[in-house]
Structure formats: structure tokens, C-alpha cells
Design an enzyme around this catalytic site. Structure first.
Site, PDB file in Angstrom:
ATOM      1  N   ARG A  15       0.735  -1.493  -0.538  1.00  0.00           N
ATOM      2  CA  ARG A  15       0.079  -0.108   0.305  1.00  0.00           C
ATOM      3  C   ARG A  15       0.990   1.628   0.176  1.00  0.00           C
ATOM      4  O   ARG A  15       1.047   2.100  -0.892  1.00  0.00           O
ATOM      5  CB  ARG A  15      -1.208  -0.239   0.947  1.00  0.00           C
ATOM      6  CG  ARG A  15      -1.818   0.989   0.939  1.00  0.00           C
ATOM      7  CD  ARG A  15      -1.676   2.501   1.101  1.00  0.00           C
ATOM      8  NE  ARG A  15      -1.493   1.920   2.715  1.00  0.00           N
ATOM      9  CZ  ARG A  15      -0.799   3.882   3.031  1.00  0.00           C
ATOM     10  NH1 ARG A  15      -0.341   4.780   2.256  1.00  0.00           N
ATOM     11  NH2 ARG A  15      -0.120   3.945   4.647  1.00  0.00           N
ATOM     12  N   CYS A 240       4.886   9.124  -0.168  1.00  0.00           N
ATOM     13  CA  CYS A 240       3.527  10.080   0.217  1.00  0.00           C
ATOM     14  C   CYS A 240       3.068  10.911  -1.116  1.00  0.00           C
ATOM     15  O   CYS A 240       3.975  12.196  -1.556  1.00  0.00           O
ATOM     16  CB  CYS A 240       3.534  10.567   1.892  1.00  0.00           C
ATOM     17  SG  CYS A 240       1.468  10.871   1.525  1.00  0.00           S
TER      18      CYS A 240
HETATM   19  P1  HMG Z   1     -13.631  13.847  -1.953  1.00  0.00           P
HETATM   20  O1  HMG Z   1     -13.021  14.251  -3.303  1.00  0.00           O
HETATM   21  O2  HMG Z   1     -13.493  15.107  -1.382  1.00  0.00           O
HETATM   22  O3  HMG Z   1     -14.521  12.980  -1.967  1.00  0.00           O
HETATM   23  O4  HMG Z   1     -11.992  13.167  -1.520  1.00  0.00           O
HETATM   24  P2  HMG Z   1     -16.155  13.417  -1.935  1.00  0.00           P
HETATM   25  O5  HMG Z   1     -17.234  12.468  -1.258  1.00  0.00           O
HETATM   26  O6  HMG Z   1     -16.786  14.497  -2.395  1.00  0.00           O
HETATM   27  O7  HMG Z   1     -16.038  12.841  -3.372  1.00  0.00           O
HETATM   28  C1  HMG Z   1     -15.265  12.818  -4.888  1.00  0.00           C
HETATM   29  C2  HMG Z   1     -15.580  11.989  -5.246  1.00  0.00           C
HETATM   30  O8  HMG Z   1     -14.548  11.344  -5.005  1.00  0.00           O
HETATM   31  C3  HMG Z   1     -17.082  11.571  -5.639  1.00  0.00           C
HETATM   32  O9  HMG Z   1     -16.859  10.618  -7.491  1.00  0.00           O
HETATM   33  C4  HMG Z   1     -17.290   9.733  -4.588  1.00  0.00           C
HETATM   34  O10 HMG Z   1     -18.031   9.232  -5.187  1.00  0.00           O
HETATM   35  C5  HMG Z   1     -15.638   8.899  -5.273  1.00  0.00           C
HETATM   36  P3  HMG Z   1     -17.623  11.516  -7.878  1.00  0.00           P
HETATM   37  O11 HMG Z   1     -18.684  11.814  -7.371  1.00  0.00           O
HETATM   38  O12 HMG Z   1     -16.957  12.672  -8.511  1.00  0.00           O
HETATM   39  O13 HMG Z   1     -17.426  10.527  -9.073  1.00  0.00           O
HETATM   40  N1  HMG Z   1     -14.990   8.850  -3.742  1.00  0.00           N
HETATM   41  C6  HMG Z   1     -14.428   7.920  -4.016  1.00  0.00           C
HETATM   42  N2  HMG Z   1     -14.474   6.820  -4.315  1.00  0.00           N
HETATM   43  C7  HMG Z   1     -13.700   4.966  -3.808  1.00  0.00           C
HETATM   44  N3  HMG Z   1     -13.499   5.482  -2.443  1.00  0.00           N
HETATM   45  C8  HMG Z   1     -13.545   5.916  -1.671  1.00  0.00           C
HETATM   46  C9  HMG Z   1     -14.204   7.542  -2.185  1.00  0.00           C
HETATM   47  N4  HMG Z   1     -14.310   8.537  -1.674  1.00  0.00           N
HETATM   48  C10 HMG Z   1     -14.760   9.263  -1.894  1.00  0.00           C
HETATM   49  N5  HMG Z   1     -13.645   5.610  -0.924  1.00  0.00           N
HETATM   50  C11 HMG Z   1     -11.349  11.074   0.004  1.00  0.00           C
HETATM   51  C12 HMG Z   1     -12.008  12.549  -0.128  1.00  0.00           C
HETATM   52  C13 HMG Z   1     -10.869  11.266   0.988  1.00  0.00           C
HETATM   53  C14 HMG Z   1     -12.030  10.081  -1.429  1.00  0.00           C
HETATM   54  C15 HMG Z   1      -9.954  11.524  -0.973  1.00  0.00           C
HETATM   55  O14 HMG Z   1      -9.088  12.907  -0.192  1.00  0.00           O
HETATM   56  C16 HMG Z   1      -8.464  10.312  -0.942  1.00  0.00           C
HETATM   57  O15 HMG Z   1      -8.656   9.266  -1.565  1.00  0.00           O
HETATM   58  N6  HMG Z   1      -7.933  10.720  -0.434  1.00  0.00           N
HETATM   59  C17 HMG Z   1      -6.557   9.907  -0.098  1.00  0.00           C
HETATM   60  C18 HMG Z   1      -5.831  10.202  -0.246  1.00  0.00           C
HETATM   61  C19 HMG Z   1      -4.512   9.082  -0.348  1.00  0.00           C
HETATM   62  O16 HMG Z   1      -4.755   7.780  -0.282  1.00  0.00           O
HETATM   63  N7  HMG Z   1      -3.490   9.374   0.443  1.00  0.00           N
HETATM   64  C20 HMG Z   1      -2.030   8.080   1.016  1.00  0.00           C
HETATM   65  C21 HMG Z   1      -2.691   6.941   2.069  1.00  0.00           C
HETATM   66  S1  HMG Z   1      -2.467   8.904   3.670  1.00  0.00           S
HETATM   67  C22 HMG Z   1      -0.822   7.655   3.880  1.00  0.00           C
HETATM   68  O17 HMG Z   1       0.171   7.829   2.923  1.00  0.00           O
HETATM   69  C23 HMG Z   1      -0.160   8.114   4.896  1.00  0.00           C
HETATM   70  C24 HMG Z   1       0.104   7.262   6.288  1.00  0.00           C
HETATM   71  O18 HMG Z   1       1.138   6.403   5.701  1.00  0.00           O
HETATM   72  C25 HMG Z   1       1.106   7.627   7.123  1.00  0.00           C
HETATM   73  C26 HMG Z   1       2.204   8.071   6.831  1.00  0.00           C
HETATM   74  O19 HMG Z   1       3.622   8.132   6.549  1.00  0.00           O
HETATM   75  O20 HMG Z   1       2.308   9.497   8.176  1.00  0.00           O
HETATM   76  C27 HMG Z   1      -0.948   6.834   6.420  1.00  0.00           C
HETATM   77 MG    MG Z   2       3.392   6.764   5.204  1.00  0.00          MG
END
Ligand code: HMG
Ligand code: MG
Length: 299
Positions: A15, A240
């Protein structure tokens, strides 16, 4: 405090590692990687992320990954779920554990999940409720615990506040993310002490990225305080997508070498793990950031 007698490694390579690839990796390679990691004795593998494919296209095959796994008994295969939509999709795929991910930095929260820290907590509450109904465990991440790409220094009190909120909401474990790898050992210790004032140390995990080559030193510092859960990524893959310049997690092989040397048990076969690191980096054409894996492959 003293070192724990054993450590649970949470392998986040499939992931956190692969979410940062310039081109998505094919599902078959992801599944082969997950299988090899299980064969090396890893008992917790973060396999996928049910986030928006528009935000992170590299994780768009989350359903295929979660349903294509050859599950090994005793191994937990978890996935990130930022909201109810993600959780419902993960439940349909038979997930047994998920993770919500918040941040100790307002700006990072906005850039990563498009909402404030307070809004994220409000969004996670129904995820935890629904997961509980479905008998699915929820892990909580806090990002930017030792620095933020947008805000710089982050106060340990802010990390403690968000961690406590997630723990009280029902997360069984809080993973403390040095997302951009800017931490150093004494800072890591101070941050941990602030968080551990409210949460038992046995419920905390260290998730350190290695951008500045400090991750092993930081891990040593928190192991000494009794932290017994470490997140790492095979071959140090990753970064990230919403923290430019951040490199991958500390390499799993290097963590296992360190804890073996400290006499801490992990149940992991280092040779198999190093071979997996060698294989995945050759397969996807990335550098192997594990010094241990590189050294062992030359033997
Ligand atoms: P948003 O645009 O604010 O969401 O994103 P929304 O609720 O307004 O929806 C917009 C569109 O996204 C809609 O589709 C929803 O259906 C869809 P449309 O009508 O435009 O076709 N949608 C989704 N689709 C699939 N799966 C979902 C989902 N939710 C909404 N779950 C959201 C908000 C949270 C979804 C977005 O910002 C996002 O996906 N962010 C993910 C970012 C990410 O994955 N970052 C990397 C992971 S974090 C990390 O790496 C740190 C970590 O490792 C720890 C560390 O190192 O510190 C964990
Ligand atoms: Mg991380």
C-alpha cells in the site's frame, strides 16, 4: 522502559510502497508480492487502499487485490478506508481490518483527504461504528507526527490530541506516522512520551519514513521506550503522493536485522524477506533501499 521481547511488523509495502509509483503496478504483481511477504513470516500486511482512484490511481484495483488474495491462516490483510464509501467497498471484499488516516497537521489533512482535522474525525466516527457492527478492527493513523511538508514543526501536544481522539473513538491501535521522515531520535522520544501520557504504549505503532536516513535511529529510540509494533515497507518502497519529496518507509529487511540484533523476536525469515525485496525492486524497476537486502543479495 526497556525493549519489548517481540515485535509485530506491519508490512505496508503493497500500500504505502506501491501507492507512490509513477505508473500503477499490475494486480498480479501486487498479489505475488503479498504472497511472498506472507511466506516470509509477516503476519500483518496492509494490502490495499479503498480511496478515490482520482486521488490515488495506483490503488484503483483495491477490490481485485482484496478478493484475489491467497489468505494464509494467522495473517491479517488490512486496507485503508478514508470514509464510509471506502469501508462499504472493503466490507464487500471480506476485509477483516481497516485503517482510518488522520493527521496532526491541518494543511496536510486538507491536501491528503480534503478536509480539516476536526472534519476528518467526524467522518471517521461512522466508519468506526459501521466497522464495529461488522466485527472489523480499525487501526488509526496520525500523519505528520514529527513534521509537516506544509507547516514544518508539529507540536507533540497536537499529535497527542488527535491520537487520543482516534483511540477514544475505538481505534485498537494508533500508528504514528513520520510522513516526511524529518524526525530525529530525541524528537521521536518526546513525541511518543506526549502520546503515551494518554494511550498505553502497547497500543502504539511507529510508522517512520526514511527521507533523511533517520528511521532506524528513531525506531531504536521508541523501541527503547517499549513500542512493539513497527510499520515498514519491503525494500523501503514508497512515499506519500501528498508529501512531495518524502521517501519510502524504513525498509522491512533493515528493521528485522536491527531487532534480530537486539534479541527481539519477530517470527520473520530475513533471507526470504530480503529475496522478496530483491525480487520486487527488479520486477518494478525501482532501487532497493534496504541495505540489508542489497548486502544479502551479493553473498
Ligand atoms: P473528496 O473529493 O473530498 O470526496 O475526497 P467526495 O466525498 O467529495 O467525493 C468525490 C468523488 O470521490 C465522488 O465520485 C465519490 O464517489 C468519490 P464522483 O461523484 O466525483 O465520481 N469517492 C470515492 N471513491 C472511491 N473510494 C472512496 C471514495 N470516497 C469518495 N473511498 C477522499 C475525499 C478522502 C475520498 C480523497 O481525498 C482521497 O481518496 N484521499 C486519499 C489520499 C491518500 O490515499 N493518500 C495516501 C494515503 S495516506 C498516507 O500515505 C500516510 C500514511 O502512510 C501514514 C504516514 O506516513 O504518515 C497512512
Ligand atoms: Mg506512510
Amino acid at each position: 522502559m526497556s525493549f519489548p521481547s517481540s515485535v509485530r511488523l506491519v508490512e505496508v509495502g503493497p500500500r504505502d510502497g506501491l501507492q507512490n509509483e509513477p505508473e500503477p503496478i499490475d494486480t498480479a504483481t501486487k498479489l505475488a508480492l503479498i504472497d511472498r511477504l506472507g511466506d516470509a513470516g509477516i503476519r500483518h500486511i496492509e494490502a490495499a487502499s479503498f480511496v478515490s482512484p482520482k486521488w490515488v490511481p495506483q490503488m484503483a484495483d483495491h477490490r481485485e487485490v482484496m478478493t484475489g488474495l491467497s489468505r494464509r491462516s494467522g495473517v491479517t490483510y488490512s486496507a485503508l478506508t478514508p470514509n464510509l464509501k471506502g469501508l462499504e467497498a472493503a466490507l464487500e471484499c471480506g476485509v477483516e481490518e481497516v485503517a482510518v488516516f488522520g493527521a496532526a497537521s491541518e494543511n496536510f489533512s486538507q491536501k491528503n483527504i480534503n478536509c480539516s482535522v476536526a472534519e476528518s474525525l467526524a467522518r471517521f466516527a461512522p466508519v468506526l461504528e459501521r466497522a464495529k457492527q461488522a466485527n472489523v478492527r480499525v487501526r488509526g493513523y496520525v500523519s505528520c507526527v514529527l513534521g509537516c511538508p506544509y507547516e514544518g514543526e508539529i507540536a507533540p501536544s497536537k499529535v497527542a490530541e488527535v491520537s487520543k481522539a482516534l483511540f477514544e473513538m475505538g481505534c485498537y491501535e494508533i500508528s504514528l506516522g513520520d510522513t516526511i521522515g524529518t524526525g530525529t531520535p530525541l524528537k521521536a522520544k518526546r513525541m511518543l512520551e506526549a502520546v503515551a501520557a494518554d494511550i498505553p504504549i502497547t497500543k502504539l505503532a511507529a510508522h517512520f519514513h526514511d527521507t533523511y536516513g533517520q528511521a532506524l535511529a528513531n525506531l531504536y529510540a521508541v523501541l527503547e521506550e517499549g513500542v512493539a509494533v513497527i510499520d515498514s515497507s519491503v525494500a523501503g518502497l514508497g512515499g506519500c503522493p501528498y508529501a512531495k519529496g518524502a521517501s519510502g518507509n524504513v525498509a522491512s529487511e533493515d528493521v528485522v536485522y536491527l531487532i534480530n540484533g537486539l534479541g527481539i523476536e519477530s517470527g520473520i525469515d530475513l533471507d526470504k524477506l530480503a529475496a522478496t525485496g530483491h525480487w520486487i525492486t527488479q520486477t518494478i524497476g525501482r532501487p532497493n533501499r534496504s541495505k540489508v537486502s542489497v548486502a544479502l543479495s551479493k553473498k
